[in-house]
Design an enzyme around this catalytic site. Sequence first.
Site, PDB file in Angstrom:
ATOM      1  N   GLU A 177       0.791  -1.232   0.000  1.00 29.00           N
ATOM      2  CA  GLU A 177       0.000   0.000   0.000  1.00 29.00           C
ATOM      3  C   GLU A 177       0.828   1.289   0.000  1.00 29.00           C
ATOM      4  O   GLU A 177       0.849   2.048   0.976  1.00 29.00           O
ATOM      5  CB  GLU A 177      -0.996  -0.013   1.165  1.00 29.00           C
ATOM      6  CG  GLU A 177      -2.009  -1.136   1.019  1.00 29.00           C
ATOM      7  CD  GLU A 177      -3.215  -1.022   1.941  1.00 29.00           C
ATOM      8  OE1 GLU A 177      -3.234  -0.118   2.812  1.00 29.00           O
ATOM      9  OE2 GLU A 177      -4.137  -1.837   1.804  1.00 29.00           O
TER      10      GLU A 177
ATOM     11  N   GLU B  93      -5.648  -7.639  -1.134  1.00 29.43           N
ATOM     12  CA  GLU B  93      -6.534  -7.410   0.007  1.00 29.43           C
ATOM     13  C   GLU B  93      -7.826  -6.800  -0.506  1.00 29.43           C
ATOM     14  O   GLU B  93      -7.812  -5.935  -1.371  1.00 29.43           O
ATOM     15  CB  GLU B  93      -5.907  -6.441   1.026  1.00 29.43           C
ATOM     16  CG  GLU B  93      -4.658  -6.934   1.702  1.00 29.43           C
ATOM     17  CD  GLU B  93      -4.125  -5.925   2.711  1.00 29.43           C
ATOM     18  OE1 GLU B  93      -4.919  -5.087   3.206  1.00 29.43           O
ATOM     19  OE2 GLU B  93      -2.913  -5.965   2.989  1.00 29.43           O
TER      20      GLU B  93
END
Length: 351
Positions: free
Chosen positions: A217, A335
């Site tokens: 991320e 995710e």
Amino acid sequence: MPKFARLLVILGMVAAVTCTVTVSAVAGAAQRAADTQRKSIPTTNPLPRPPSVFPLSTQDRWIVDAHGKRVKLASVNWYGAESPEYAVGGLDKASLGSIVTWIAGHGFNSIRLPWSNEMVEKNPVVKPEYLSANPELKGHRALDIYDRVIAAAARLGLMVVLDNHRSRADWCCDFDHGDGLWYSREYPESAWVADWKTMAARYRNQPAVVAADLRNEIRPDPAMTAKPPSWGDGDPAVDWKRAAELGGNTVLAMNPKLLIMVGGLNYGRNLTGAYDSPIQLNVPHRVIYTAHDYVFNHNPAKLDSYSVFRQELVDTWGKILEPGRPAIAPLYVGEFGSCTEGECAVKDLKY
């Protein structure tokens, strides 16, 4: 994020998906139903499965094994080793063997296994309270336990994705916790590169380790720079494409058999830069792009329309799979998840 359950779905055009049910929660729930003396987790499906023929590589938008057979990674994210505990979650609730058996017995074939640079560089002895269901692990250092987790997974035919989740051992991810880039003041880019060398070399002879997720991320980090991360602007402080090519080539120099997973910008949601400026590595057929997506990433008003929602995903990362584009490659949904509390839970269940 306790308010969100991360759910597995089948996406026909996606080469891999990851169920982000935290294994510590799985272990805790299963413990209540299992024999509390043995602290084991029951399985529901037969375990034997023929392993893929390693190494894996890419072919257009597919992952394939050494015989050219398509492979779809169906993964569990097993959090904990990247945290201040320095060990995967659930080892205080159930035995390591029973947890990996549960994973294999419920249809998963792989584990995305986070780690932090702090874990690798400090490699502390894990506190015994995090290992209470596994007394044989007490007194061992973080990397030794990480080794044993991978070995236990490999014995059941599970593949492993090494995931550099963050620099400092901490929870992830928001502005308050920092670590938005692939480096930090405490762990500069040189440390990120060196730690990837360490991890790639450490598991070079473990064929079950099939991929390196270079960084979790990527996002703005105001503590480091006012500039947001970019894709190919040439500024070494923020150019994630440049860093990903550096990191990917570093890993491949240590182990050319690994797949290299590269996430997008904006918490892993935006891969549009790769559409026309793809990652180029020294070893061909190794790049996989990885996307993250949660319900809170979207305008709630747009969630009332499946077609609008779908188009938003296509625009932000789905075109990676489009034939004819220079960036065509497998896509790993690392995710994703939905809300389980309040009004948004009702909306999620509706779809």
